[in-house]
Design an enzyme around this catalytic site. Structure first.
Site, short mmCIF file in Angstrom:
data_model
loop_
_atom_site.label_atom_id
_atom_site.label_comp_id
_atom_site.label_asym_id
_atom_site.label_seq_id
_atom_site.Cartn_x
_atom_site.Cartn_y
_atom_site.Cartn_z
N PRO A 282 16.29 5.84 57.65
CA PRO A 282 16.57 4.40 57.58
C PRO A 282 15.77 3.61 56.56
O PRO A 282 15.93 2.41 56.46
CB PRO A 282 16.24 3.92 59.00
CG PRO A 282 15.16 4.83 59.44
CD PRO A 282 15.47 6.17 58.83
N ASP A 342 12.14 14.14 52.64
CA ASP A 342 11.80 14.10 54.07
C ASP A 342 13.01 14.66 54.81
O ASP A 342 13.96 13.94 55.10
CB ASP A 342 11.47 12.68 54.50
CG ASP A 342 10.90 12.63 55.91
OD1 ASP A 342 10.06 13.48 56.23
OD2 ASP A 342 11.32 11.76 56.68
N CYS A 395 9.17 15.76 60.41
CA CYS A 395 8.45 15.41 61.64
C CYS A 395 8.60 16.49 62.70
O CYS A 395 8.79 16.21 63.87
CB CYS A 395 8.91 14.05 62.18
SG CYS A 395 10.67 13.93 62.51
#
Length: 468
Positions: A282, A342, A395
């Site tokens: 986002p 990411d 993550c």
């Protein structure tokens, strides 16, 4: 009181009858609070049985119809029940099982979810025990799959309520609140002691972190929080909804976990550089790069997520080129000075905020995602100019998606080498740098005197440099 009951009726469809879910709804009177508990049990089933992520089920616009039918206050209670029931699932399960002569039948999943919803309220939420019990019993009576177990529901939950002061601390001290596969992988990766610390942190509600454009101390004082060693502002409990906080409308900050704010900083001084942010939505990292003066191209495959990214940039007064494309096969017109990847992952580093993750993922999912990450990395490095840097991050707590995958990549790609993170490279990073020069954080890191202000997401990041 030890209780038991008859076997649960077999599931099935009868010709000419409405589905069980419709019969359940039709059979129940409009009891205040019942719709909330029914929705919680239904969504708990979707998470545990169908492996559906909780965020999607409780999305305000596109969530489960039973959730969307509730008002804002009741939606908040449903989510609180679900987060609690998942965070303490094994402890709740053990307290229920201790009051049964024999395990619940394998096909009694609806009964199990009703019990878990009731027990979560009794043990951890500010709900009167009597209300939690009575609503669970009413729910059981109104569902043809569980009606014959109403007395069992009453006895089990009343027993839990009566004995919770003595039983709950004992269960929390002896039970591990995670599925076996997840515990085993944590122990294999971090050792038994560190794994126990990570699992203990998962029981705590996550604080809220902010990345601020300037003057973090002022914003910490404004929010009643603290400035972390890495520069993020942390608040244990928000004084108001995010959109109502000072500085939101003015674009002075954005919500971003302290660990998630680290990978973009590993690219160093990006002012004036052309940087690709792959799998960008986002947009927290896009905002970091743009705020640092980079000329950012943000790439993501989801139009809805990119719309959210654009809205965030507009609020923050920042600019980036937005590209809707799958980063695994997108080719830019020119190579970049730096790339941040990411990558999509199992999200096992975010269990504090997303306690559904261990119950919706599996080792097979981790293997599949690690393969996707490798393909993304193989393609992303082709976007680099000679001598340029790429930061790969995600993550996940699992080395299969981090350390192991990058080691394999380097062994097969001699044109790339580790660009090790140096001790003292920027404030607060030293404790997270591995001997190999990579970054690794866990939820047991960033310990503060106040447990409510401790912890961070589990993150892995490796910085590589193209040598040709």
């Amino acid at each position: 009181m030890v209780v038991s009951g008859p076997a649960a009726p077999a599931r099935g469809k009868s010709r000419g009858k409405p589905p069980a879910s419709q019969r359940e709804t039709d059979a129940l009177p409009p009891t205040p609070g019942l719709a909330v508990r029914m929705a919680a049990a239904r969504l708990l089933a979707a998470v545990v049985d169908a492996k559906t992520p909780l965020d999607g089920l409780t999305d305000q616009d596109h969530g489960h119809p039973q959730f969307k039918a509730l008002d804002a206050r009741d939606r908040g209670l449903v989510r609180a029940i679900l987060v609690t029931a998942l965070r303490y699932r094994r402890s709740i399960e053990a307290l229920i099982s201790a009051r049964l002569r024999s395990p619940l039948p394998g096909n009694a999943t609806t009964l199990s979810h009703i019990l878990h919803v009731g027990a979560a309220q009794i043990l951890f939420l500010d709900v009167p025990d009597s209300a939690a019990v009575d609503l669970a019993v009413t729910h059981a009576k109104g569902d043809p799959r569980t009606a014959r177990f109403a007395a069992l529901v009453n006895a089990v939950l009343r027993g839990i309520a009566r004995d919770k002061a003595a039983d709950l601390p004992q269960m929390l001290a002896t039970v591990t609140d995670a599925p076996d596969w997840f515990v085993a992988r944590l122990r294999a990766a971090y050792g038994a002691e560190r794994a126990a610390e990570i699992l203990a942190s998962h029981r705590l509600e996550s604080p809220t972190d902010f990345t601020v454009k300037s003057d973090p101390q002022r914003w910490a004082e404004t929010f009643g929080g603290i400035v972390l060693p890495t520069g993020s502002v942390r608040v244990g409990r928000l004084p108001a909804p995010v959109a109502d906080l000072p500085g939101y409308a003015e674009g002075e900050w954005w919500v971003q976990d302290a660990a998630a704010a680290l990978p973009a900083r590993l690219l160093g001084d990006v002012s004036g550089l052309r940087v690709a942010d792959l799998c960008a939505a986002p947009g927290g990292k896009t905002a970091q790069l743009a705020s640092a003066g980079a000329i950012v191209t943000a790439v993501d495959s989801s139009r809805s997520r990119l719309n959210r990214l654009q809205a965030n940039l507009d609020r923050l007064g920042l600019k980036a080129e937005i590209v809707q494309a799958d980063a695994i096969d997108w080719t830019p017109a020119e190579r970049f000075d730096a790339v941040l990847l990411d990558a999509p992952c199992s999200s096992t580093g975010t269990v504090r905020r997303h306690p559904d993750v261990p119950w919706t993922k599996s080792p097979a999912d981790i293997d599949k995602l690690a393969g996707l990450q490798r393909r993304l990395l193989d393609h992303a490095v082709q976007m680099l100019k000679p001598g340029a840097r790429i930061v790969f991050s995600n993550c996940s707590l699992d080395p299969r998606e981090g350390e192991d995958m990058v080691r394999q990549f380097l062994s097969q790609n001699p044109a790339f080498a580790i660009d090790p993170i140096a001790q003292g490279e920027f404030a607060g990073v030293d404790g997270f740098v591995t001997p190999e020069g990579w970054l690794r954080t866990t939820p047991a890191d960033m310990r503060m005197a106040d447990a409510a202000l401790s912890g961070m997401d589990g993150f892995f990041a490796a910085r590589l440099r193209r040598q040709d």
